[in-house]
Write a protein that holds these residues in place. Structure first.
Motif, PDB file in Angstrom:
ATOM      1  N   GLN A 265       0.840  -1.198   0.000  1.00  0.00           N
ATOM      2  CA  GLN A 265       0.000   0.000   0.000  1.00  0.00           C
ATOM      3  C   GLN A 265       0.879   1.253   0.000  1.00  0.00           C
ATOM      4  OE1 GLN A 265      -2.830   0.086   3.250  1.00  0.00           O
ATOM      5  NE2 GLN A 265      -2.951   2.337   3.196  1.00  0.00           N
ATOM      6  N   ILE A 266       0.566   2.223  -0.879  1.00  0.00           N
ATOM      7  CA  ILE A 266       1.317   3.476  -0.915  1.00  0.00           C
ATOM      8  C   ILE A 266       0.387   4.613  -1.343  1.00  0.00           C
ATOM      9  CG2 ILE A 266       2.128   3.105  -3.301  1.00  0.00           C
ATOM     10  CD1 ILE A 266       4.723   4.587  -2.443  1.00  0.00           C
ATOM     11  N   GLU A 267       0.548   5.756  -0.684  1.00  0.00           N
ATOM     12  CA  GLU A 267      -0.269   6.935  -1.012  1.00  0.00           C
ATOM     13  C   GLU A 267       0.599   8.190  -1.011  1.00  0.00           C
ATOM     14  OE1 GLU A 267      -1.233   5.317   2.040  1.00  0.00           O
ATOM     15  OE2 GLU A 267      -2.624   3.898   1.119  1.00  0.00           O
ATOM     16  N   GLY A 268       0.150   9.144  -1.771  1.00  0.00           N
ATOM     17  CA  GLY A 268       0.739  10.484  -1.737  1.00  0.00           C
ATOM     18  C   GLY A 268       1.871  10.695  -2.719  1.00  0.00           C
ATOM     19  N   GLN A 269       1.913  11.897  -3.270  1.00  0.00           N
ATOM     20  CA  GLN A 269       3.000  12.306  -4.156  1.00  0.00           C
ATOM     21  C   GLN A 269       4.042  13.085  -3.354  1.00  0.00           C
ATOM     22  OE1 GLN A 269       3.424  11.267  -7.000  1.00  0.00           O
ATOM     23  NE2 GLN A 269       1.455  10.851  -7.997  1.00  0.00           N
ATOM     24  N   PRO A 270       5.297  13.032  -3.776  1.00  0.00           N
ATOM     25  CA  PRO A 270       5.838  12.386  -4.981  1.00  0.00           C
ATOM     26  C   PRO A 270       6.229  10.918  -4.761  1.00  0.00           C
ATOM     27  CG  PRO A 270       7.561  13.669  -3.950  1.00  0.00           C
ATOM     28  CD  PRO A 270       6.326  13.884  -3.105  1.00  0.00           C
ATOM     29  N   HIS A 271       5.916  10.393  -3.570  1.00  0.00           N
ATOM     30  CA  HIS A 271       6.322   9.016  -3.254  1.00  0.00           C
ATOM     31  C   HIS A 271       5.718   8.010  -4.244  1.00  0.00           C
ATOM     32  CE1 HIS A 271       7.566  10.966   0.386  1.00  0.00           C
ATOM     33  NE2 HIS A 271       6.323  11.289   0.687  1.00  0.00           N
ATOM     34  N   THR A 272       4.452   8.222  -4.572  1.00  0.00           N
ATOM     35  CA  THR A 272       3.783   7.300  -5.486  1.00  0.00           C
ATOM     36  C   THR A 272       4.477   7.272  -6.843  1.00  0.00           C
ATOM     37  OG1 THR A 272       1.639   7.541  -4.393  1.00  0.00           O
ATOM     38  CG2 THR A 272       1.623   6.869  -6.694  1.00  0.00           C
ATOM     39  N   ALA A 273       4.806   8.458  -7.371  1.00  0.00           N
ATOM     40  CA  ALA A 273       5.464   8.540  -8.683  1.00  0.00           C
ATOM     41  C   ALA A 273       6.827   7.844  -8.643  1.00  0.00           C
ATOM     42  CB  ALA A 273       5.612   9.999  -9.107  1.00  0.00           C
ATOM     43  N   HIS A 274       7.599   8.091  -7.579  1.00  0.00           N
ATOM     44  CA  HIS A 274       8.912   7.453  -7.453  1.00  0.00           C
ATOM     45  C   HIS A 274       8.774   5.925  -7.401  1.00  0.00           C
ATOM     46  CE1 HIS A 274      10.513  11.397  -5.505  1.00  0.00           C
ATOM     47  NE2 HIS A 274      10.394  11.483  -6.822  1.00  0.00           N
ATOM     48  N   PHE A 275       7.777   5.476  -6.622  1.00  0.00           N
ATOM     49  CA  PHE A 275       7.573   4.030  -6.522  1.00  0.00           C
ATOM     50  C   PHE A 275       7.208   3.426  -7.876  1.00  0.00           C
ATOM     51  CE2 PHE A 275       4.300   0.740  -6.403  1.00  0.00           C
ATOM     52  CZ  PHE A 275       5.051  -0.307  -5.895  1.00  0.00           C
ATOM     53  N   LEU A 276       6.286   4.062  -8.589  1.00  0.00           N
ATOM     54  CA  LEU A 276       5.832   3.517  -9.870  1.00  0.00           C
ATOM     55  C   LEU A 276       6.983   3.441 -10.873  1.00  0.00           C
ATOM     56  CD1 LEU A 276       2.394   5.339 -10.164  1.00  0.00           C
ATOM     57  CD2 LEU A 276       2.766   2.894  -9.770  1.00  0.00           C
ATOM     58  N   SER A 277       7.847   4.478 -10.888  1.00  0.00           N
ATOM     59  CA  SER A 277       8.993   4.458 -11.802  1.00  0.00           C
ATOM     60  C   SER A 277       9.944   3.321 -11.453  1.00  0.00           C
ATOM     61  CB  SER A 277       9.729   5.805 -11.751  1.00  0.00           C
ATOM     62  OG  SER A 277       8.900   6.846 -12.230  1.00  0.00           O
TER      63      SER A 277
END
Length: 617
Positions: A265-277
């Motif tokens: 589970q992950i929420e919030g930017q920019p963490h989500t974008a970093h994780f997806l990359s």
């Protein structure tokens, strides 16, 4: 730049906070507009995550949705079925009254998207177990889909093919309730517009009406909706789909049916974008059963178009707890599981109806090489290694290298760099110091010149006093000369009179001499006649003649001298008049000179005082 749903208004002060919060490097474009630093958005590169909306403290970021068009179409008599996101319960305390008002103005039906969330849960479980897949990324969040399609298209094969709750409900409304689209969605999310306009989503939902714009419209138009008769939803009762708007909402639902599985589970930017990359690049290794990703840190309850914000975390938690408690109570009372009724869905629904596709939309980023980056460093006056790792982040970027790259790409400018401005300021300070040094030298020279001037003034004052004394002496001597001229004026007429009188006497002497000479001649004749007896008389007559001749000669000579003297006396008279006139003119000029010279010392003292003041300053 392309059109963007989020835009910059006139309140922008160029603080760069939006740049620092944005997960997309080139989505923000900084520029100087009429000398004012402003940051705009490139719609092609924005994923509508809304972090700039949250972070901007100046209200400089705003967005477009379909609220105005929604109400305009309702007023025109258009019948619009409405789907409502479950986050309404945590955002609007009087939500039943709001639903009642919408029904009163022509909304044909109201459906709770929590039921669509139940379908979404069922779809994920059935798809994953049927196809024996793990590690897929859930799709409820359109900002996450935007990011993957734009910046991590290699991850699309890991994206869940099951539609999100809103679309699952829209498909259900069309296929099972025979309601004609387009539908409206009461939404906490700006990015939902992208989901509904995606060709892969069928165009069922035509209006994305965010909570924030909805209440702004109602309150701005003076609508007293809070006094409306409460209304409920027209669709079936929902399960735990009501908590989808909370972080981990999908996870809670899945765990009702899948035990002992790793759900990341992950929420919030920019963490989500970093994780997806990173997740897109990590093709090997173990994978979780499911990746539950939300763009917003507090889920949809504090979404980009919500009324609640991240500061309302306590109130949101309380509202969601009450929703969950009510759902559980309702389900337990009826003796059914709290989650979706999978048996009912298996019987009535076709999984393929809720499957979707994705379209890669890779962003065309600006490529720069080392030479362009080096030129940008030099433009930013970062010509040393230490300056290139200053990394103050005031520009919004995490490093000077990122800022230099933005300058090289043309999406930012050197004036937005604090260190550049400091360098410019230092250069100006050094220039000012050099100028002050020159001014100090000039001041020294000026003081020196003023000192010389003071000496000259003092010397001039002394000479002025001497000049005044000399002019006064000249004035006095002229007075004596004038007096002499006045005396001469009196003598010359007398001299002319005496000369005339003397001329008259000379004429008389000559006449007498002539008569005496005649008498002497006659006497000589008579003496000659007398003979011996007239000798003595002849001697006397001779002496008389000699005297007469001498008198005549003297008188003639005197008259000749008078003829010479008369013009001289006339010239003397003329000189007398000239002396008188020039004496008067000289006297007048001398008086003017004395008047001027009498004021000169005071002027010199004033000049001296001013010069002394300059010298002291």
């Amino acid at each position: 730049m392309a059109y963007s749903k989020i835009f910059t208004n006139d309140k922008c002060v160029g603080c760069n906070l939006c740049i620092s919060k944005c997960p997309c490097d080139e989505a923000n474009v900084a520029a100087l507009e009429d000398g004012v630093h402003k940051i705009n958005i490139d719609g092609d590169k924005c994923v509508v995550c809304g972090e700039c909306l949250r972070s901007c403290t100046h209200g400089a970021r705003d967005y477009y949705d379909d609220t105005e068009r929604f109400f305009a179409d309702l007023k025109a008599g258009k019948k619009i079925p409405v789907l409502v996101a479950p986050a309404l319960r945590s955002n609007v305390r009087e939500w039943p009254q709001l639903l009642g008002y919408l029904k009163s103005i022509g909304v044909s039906s109201l459906f709770d998207a929590s039921f669509g969330a139940d379908i979404c849960t069922w779809g994920h479980i059935r798809y994953m177990t049927k196809n024996n897949v793990t590690g897929i990324v859930t799709e409820p969040c359109p900002s996450v889909v935007n990011y993957v399609e734009h910046y991590a298209p290699e991850l699309l094969d890991r994206m869940s093919p099951v539609h999100g709750p809103a679309m699952c409900l829209a498909i259900y409304m069309k296929k099972h309730k025979n309601l004609s689209p387009p539908y409206a969605f009461l939404s906490p999310c700006v990015a939902k517009t992208d989901e509904f306009s995606d060709p892969n989503c069928g165009g069922l939902v035509g209006y994305n009406v965010t909570y924030k714009k909805l209440l702004e419209y109602l309150d701005g138009n003076g609508v007293s909706w809070r006094g409306s008769t409460p209304a409920g939803y027209d669709n079936e009762a929902h399960g735990l789909g009501s908590v989808y708007s909370s972080p981990g909402g999908l996870r809670v639902n899945v765990e009702q049916y899948i035990n002992d599985q790793w759900i990341f589970q992950i929420e919030g930017q920019p963490h989500t974008a970093h994780f997806l990359s990173e997740y897109a690049r990590n093709r090997g290794g173990s994978k979780p059963f499911l990746v539950d990703v939300l763009n917003c840190r507090h889920g949809c309850n504090a979404g980009t178009g919500a009324i609640r914000t991240e500061d309302d975390e306590y109130a949101i938690s309380e509202a969601m707890h009450n929703v969950k408690k009510e759902t559980m109570r309702h389900k337990v009372k009826k003796g059914i599981p709290p989650g979706p009724d999978f048996a009912k869905f298996d019987k009535e629904l076709n999984l393929n109806d809720f499957i979707r596709r994705y379209t890669p939309k890779p962003v065309s980023t600006v490529e720069i090489g080392r030479p362009e980056l080096e030129n940008a460093y030099l433009e930013l006056k970062k010509n040393t290694a230490s300056k290139r790792v200053y990394d103050c982040r005031a520009c919004g970027y995490p490093s000077c290298e990122k800022m230099a790259g933005a300058v090289a790409k043309g999406i930012n400018h050197k004036e937005n760099c604090v260190d550049y401005n400091r360098s410019i300021l230092n250069e100006k300070n050094e220039a000012v110091e050099r100028m002050l040094a020159k001014e100090e030298d000039r001041d020294h020279e000026l003081r020196k010149a003023i000192g010389v001037m003071l000496d000259v003034i003092v010397n001039a004052d002394e000479k002025t006093q001497d000049t005044i004394k000399s002019v006064r002496e000249i004035h006095n001597e002229i007075d004596i000369l004038v007096q002499a001229a006045d005396i001469l004026n009196g003598i010359v007429p007398e001299l002319e009179a005496l000369l005339k009188k003397y001329d008259s006497s000379g004429d008389s002497v000559i006449n007498v001499s002539k008569q005496t000479n005649l008498l002497a001649v006659n006497a000589s004749i008579e003496a000659a006649r007398a003979g011996q007896h007239g000798k003595g008389f002849a001697v006397v007559a001779g002496q008389i003649k000699t005297l007469s001749d001498q008198s005549t000669s003297a008188a003639s000579e005197s008259l000749a001298n008078n003829e010479i003297l008369a013009p001289l006396i006339g010239q003397l008279a003329e000189i007398r008049h000239q002396i008188t006139d020039q004496s008067k003119e000289i006297t007048s000029n001398a008086e003017h000179i004395l008047t001027f010279l009498s004021t000169l010392p005071e002027l010199l003292r004033q000049v001296e005082a001013s010069a002394q003041k300059l010298k002291e300053e």
